[in-house]
Design an enzyme around this catalytic site. Structure first.
Site, PDB file in Angstrom:
ATOM      1  N   ARG A  60       0.878  -1.331  -0.039  1.00 32.13           N
ATOM      2  CA  ARG A  60      -0.040  -0.076   0.025  1.00 32.13           C
ATOM      3  C   ARG A  60       0.972   1.196   0.008  1.00 32.13           C
ATOM      4  O   ARG A  60       0.596   2.230  -0.464  1.00 32.13           O
ATOM      5  CB  ARG A  60      -1.118   0.048   1.182  1.00 32.13           C
ATOM      6  CG  ARG A  60      -1.731   1.186   1.313  1.00 32.13           C
ATOM      7  CD  ARG A  60      -2.921   0.925   2.321  1.00 32.13           C
ATOM      8  NE  ARG A  60      -4.061   2.281   2.248  1.00 32.13           N
ATOM      9  CZ  ARG A  60      -4.208   2.965   3.523  1.00 32.13           C
ATOM     10  NH1 ARG A  60      -3.560   2.470   4.432  1.00 32.13           N
ATOM     11  NH2 ARG A  60      -5.042   3.845   3.271  1.00 32.13           N
ATOM     12  N   PRO A 117      -7.495   7.960  -3.570  1.00 32.96           N
ATOM     13  CA  PRO A 117      -8.937   7.550  -3.563  1.00 32.96           C
ATOM     14  C   PRO A 117      -9.338   7.372  -2.176  1.00 32.96           C
ATOM     15  O   PRO A 117      -8.829   6.560  -1.429  1.00 32.96           O
ATOM     16  CB  PRO A 117      -9.001   6.423  -4.356  1.00 32.96           C
ATOM     17  CG  PRO A 117      -7.649   5.810  -4.402  1.00 32.96           C
ATOM     18  CD  PRO A 117      -6.870   6.898  -4.335  1.00 32.96           C
ATOM     19  N   ASP A 137       8.522   8.556  -5.924  1.00 32.14           N
ATOM     20  CA  ASP A 137       9.881   9.243  -5.622  1.00 32.14           C
ATOM     21  C   ASP A 137      10.183   9.238  -3.934  1.00 32.14           C
ATOM     22  O   ASP A 137      11.079   9.962  -3.563  1.00 32.14           O
ATOM     23  CB  ASP A 137       9.815  10.912  -5.904  1.00 32.14           C
ATOM     24  CG  ASP A 137       8.712  11.629  -4.934  1.00 32.14           C
ATOM     25  OD1 ASP A 137       7.786  10.874  -4.445  1.00 32.14           O
ATOM     26  OD2 ASP A 137       8.719  12.787  -4.751  1.00 32.14           O
ATOM     27  N   ASN A 158      -2.900   8.755   5.222  1.00 29.21           N
ATOM     28  CA  ASN A 158      -1.482   7.777   5.513  1.00 29.21           C
ATOM     29  C   ASN A 158      -1.444   7.439   6.862  1.00 29.21           C
ATOM     30  O   ASN A 158      -0.525   6.527   7.226  1.00 29.21           O
ATOM     31  CB  ASN A 158      -0.131   8.527   5.105  1.00 29.21           C
ATOM     32  CG  ASN A 158      -0.144   8.597   3.369  1.00 29.21           C
ATOM     33  OD1 ASN A 158      -0.791   7.743   2.726  1.00 29.21           O
ATOM     34  ND2 ASN A 158       0.476   9.450   2.901  1.00 29.21           N
ATOM     35  N   ASP A 204      -4.137 -13.859  -3.988  1.00 30.53           N
ATOM     36  CA  ASP A 204      -4.622 -14.588  -4.741  1.00 30.53           C
ATOM     37  C   ASP A 204      -5.787 -13.786  -5.451  1.00 30.53           C
ATOM     38  O   ASP A 204      -5.996 -12.597  -5.006  1.00 30.53           O
ATOM     39  CB  ASP A 204      -5.211 -15.945  -4.086  1.00 30.53           C
ATOM     40  CG  ASP A 204      -6.117 -15.537  -2.797  1.00 30.53           C
ATOM     41  OD1 ASP A 204      -6.529 -14.480  -2.683  1.00 30.53           O
ATOM     42  OD2 ASP A 204      -6.406 -16.650  -2.032  1.00 30.53           O
TER      43      ASP A 204
HETATM   44  C1  HEM Z   1      -9.052   1.751  -6.187  1.00 27.36           C
HETATM   45  C2  HEM Z   1      -8.745   2.650  -5.135  1.00 27.36           C
HETATM   46  C3  HEM Z   1      -8.299   2.308  -3.737  1.00 27.36           C
HETATM   47  C4  HEM Z   1      -8.960   2.665  -2.489  1.00 27.36           C
HETATM   48  C5  HEM Z   1     -10.198   3.565  -2.391  1.00 27.36           C
HETATM   49  C6  HEM Z   1      -8.428   2.022  -1.512  1.00 27.36           C
HETATM   50  C7  HEM Z   1      -8.614   2.263   0.061  1.00 27.36           C
HETATM   51  C8  HEM Z   1      -8.023   1.663   0.868  1.00 27.36           C
HETATM   52  C9  HEM Z   1      -8.690   1.742   2.210  1.00 27.36           C
HETATM   53  C10 HEM Z   1      -9.522   2.936   2.880  1.00 27.36           C
HETATM   54  C11 HEM Z   1      -7.742   0.853   2.948  1.00 27.36           C
HETATM   55  C12 HEM Z   1      -7.604   0.701   4.758  1.00 27.36           C
HETATM   56  C13 HEM Z   1      -6.395   0.842   5.079  1.00 27.36           C
HETATM   57  C14 HEM Z   1      -6.406   1.871   6.336  1.00 27.36           C
HETATM   58  O1  HEM Z   1      -7.188   2.947   6.225  1.00 27.36           O
HETATM   59  O2  HEM Z   1      -5.694   1.647   7.228  1.00 27.36           O
HETATM   60  C15 HEM Z   1      -6.849   0.117   2.124  1.00 27.36           C
HETATM   61  C16 HEM Z   1      -5.970  -0.851   2.242  1.00 27.36           C
HETATM   62  C17 HEM Z   1      -5.078  -1.512   1.469  1.00 27.36           C
HETATM   63  N1  HEM Z   1      -4.660  -0.799   0.186  1.00 27.36           N
HETATM   64 FE1  HEM Z   1      -5.912   0.120  -0.959  1.00 27.36          FE
HETATM   65  N2  HEM Z   1      -7.067   1.381  -1.842  1.00 27.36           N
HETATM   66  C18 HEM Z   1      -7.183   1.380  -3.501  1.00 27.36           C
HETATM   67  C19 HEM Z   1      -6.440   0.920  -4.087  1.00 27.36           C
HETATM   68  C20 HEM Z   1      -5.134   0.411  -3.839  1.00 27.36           C
HETATM   69  C21 HEM Z   1      -4.027  -0.069  -4.752  1.00 27.36           C
HETATM   70  C22 HEM Z   1      -3.820   0.449  -6.141  1.00 27.36           C
HETATM   71  C23 HEM Z   1      -3.114  -0.650  -3.800  1.00 27.36           C
HETATM   72  C24 HEM Z   1      -1.917  -1.121  -4.273  1.00 27.36           C
HETATM   73  C25 HEM Z   1      -1.436  -1.545  -5.405  1.00 27.36           C
HETATM   74  C26 HEM Z   1      -3.965  -0.849  -2.625  1.00 27.36           C
HETATM   75  C27 HEM Z   1      -3.230  -1.472  -1.551  1.00 27.36           C
HETATM   76  C28 HEM Z   1      -3.844  -1.763  -0.222  1.00 27.36           C
HETATM   77  C29 HEM Z   1      -3.387  -2.677   0.525  1.00 27.36           C
HETATM   78  C30 HEM Z   1      -2.190  -3.747   0.447  1.00 27.36           C
HETATM   79  C31 HEM Z   1      -4.131  -2.551   1.807  1.00 27.36           C
HETATM   80  C32 HEM Z   1      -4.175  -3.312   3.005  1.00 27.36           C
HETATM   81  C33 HEM Z   1      -3.472  -2.692   3.898  1.00 27.36           C
HETATM   82  C34 HEM Z   1      -2.964  -3.007   5.615  1.00 27.36           C
HETATM   83  O3  HEM Z   1      -3.279  -4.033   5.590  1.00 27.36           O
HETATM   84  O4  HEM Z   1      -2.364  -2.256   6.277  1.00 27.36           O
HETATM   85  N3  HEM Z   1      -4.917  -0.088  -2.484  1.00 27.36           N
HETATM   86  N4  HEM Z   1      -6.980   0.639   0.867  1.00 27.36           N
END
Ligand code: HEM
Length: 323
Positions: free
Chosen positions: A68, A166, A80, A97, A251
């Site tokens: 992430r 996003p 960067d 973040n 997966d």
């Molecule tokens: C498409 C739009 C996306 C939205 C709206 C979004 C939003 C979120 C949110 C709200 C979380 C919860 C994290 C937190 O608040 O602690 C999350 C977790 C995560 N996101 Fe996204 N995300 C998006 C795309 C992506 C992309 C492109 C990646 C990487 C290529 C990604 C990787 C992750 C991962 C691995 C987690 C789990 C993090 C953890 O367990 O600490 N996300 N995402």
């Protein structure tokens, strides 16, 4: 026209155009190159991998954390390493973040690289290597990371907002627009969302789907009930929930879950209900996802990179060089 007929000239022109096209994606596209450290630090990728293995063994959540982090780095000022800079009002301090973690793993990898090849490898490249290794350690395919990024010197909290990142309740139109602004297609957006095959999200990021009456109708009723049970205190607390039903494994379950109404965030579930993204949800529910993800990560890792003499090679992950 002498001895060159217009047909022969046209043939030469087309051949040249094809040849140039097949070269450009690797280099001129972004100035990055696979094997960039081949002479200057030949062991760099092994060093980063070994360090990530140690970090992952100690705590498997570094994999989703670092993956992430790479996304949040690339979407704000390009890839960067600006997300890694510490200090007041840096990207790290922004609300979007606050949940980022795994910094210590990137730090450990950078320290290991510095002791083998001081001042050669950027933190931005190390973050991209580490993100790839995170996917591999969690069970996904690896990919060849084009390298040669340089580290930025600026990191501003005000840029790590909805302006670039996003929100969990983003609509498909907003997602397509935001990824499009970074040069990524709607298909790549759907594939990259598949990163949610690993990791967890806090209840506040989907409260608006389950803590309402009626609950979001796109949620499978038993899934909504389970989320309510796991999140008894709406709006507060640090409780988190798995982002798919095989959360430690990289997966294609994320897409299978979405198809069954078990996508966690509005941004996840919405992909199934929009004609521009539905096909890609189905296209990634099998083994094609692994390769698609690897390719999309390479595309993401090229966003607005600094190369050549821009930026610097940071000595420490969290600090701009002082000299
Ligand atoms: C498409 C739009 C996306 C939205 C709206 C979004 C939003 C979120 C949110 C709200 C979380 C919860 C994290 C937190 O608040 O602690 C999350 C977790 C995560 N996101 Fe996204 N995300 C998006 C795309 C992506 C992309 C492109 C990646 C990487 C290529 C990604 C990787 C992750 C991962 C691995 C987690 C789990 C993090 C953890 O367990 O600490 N996300 N995402």
């Amino acid at each position: 026209m002498g001895k060159w007929s217009s047909k022969a000239l046209a043939t030469i022109f087309v051949t040249l155009a094809i040849a140039m096209n097949s070269i450009t994606p690797a280099v001129a596209h972004s100035g990055l190159k696979v094997g960039f450290y081949h002479h200057s630090c030949p062991e760099v990728e092994t060093i980063v991998y070994n360090s990530m293995v140690q970090s992952y063994k100690a705590n498997h959540t570094v994999a989703p954390g670092v993956l992430r982090m790479a996304f949040h780095d690339c979407f704000v000022r390009g890839c960067d390493a600006s997300v890694l800079l510490e200090g007041p009002n840096t990207e790290r301090t922004a609300l979007f973040n606050r949940g980022l973690h795994g910094f210590e793993a990137v730090d450990a990898a950078k320290r290991a690289v510095e002791s083998a090849c001081p001042g050669i490898v950027s933190a931005a490249d190390i973050l991209q290597f580490a993100a790839r290794d995170s996917v591999v350690l969690a069970g996904g395919y690896g990919w060849r990371v084009p390298a040669g990024r340089r580290d930025g010197k600026v990191s501003l909290a005000e840029e790590a907002t909805q302006m670039n990142l996003p929100a969990p309740n983003a609509t498909v139109s907003q997602l397509i627009r935001m990824f499009g602004a970074k040069g990524l297609s709607a298909s790549e957006m759907v594939v990259l969302s598949g990163a949610h095959t690993i990791g967890r999200a806090p209840c506040v990021t989907f409260d608006d789907r389950v803590q309402t009456s009626p609950v979001d109708p796109t949620l499978a009723p038993n899934f909504a009930a389970s989320l309510k049970r796991q999140c008894p205190y709406p709006g507060i607390g640090s409780t988190s929930v798995n982002m798919d039903s095989t959360t430690r494994r990289f997966d294609s379950q994320y897409y299978k879950d979405i198809i069954r109404g078990r996508g966690l965030l509005t941004s996840d579930q919405g992909l199934l209900y929009d004609s521009r993204t539905k096909r890609d949800v189905h296209a990634n529910k099998g083994s094609a996802f692994y390769r698609n993800f690897a390719q999309a990560m390479v595309a993401m890792s090229r966003i607005e990179v600094l190369t050549g003499r821009s930026g610097e090679i940071r000595r420490q992950v969290g600090e701009v060089n002082k000299y």
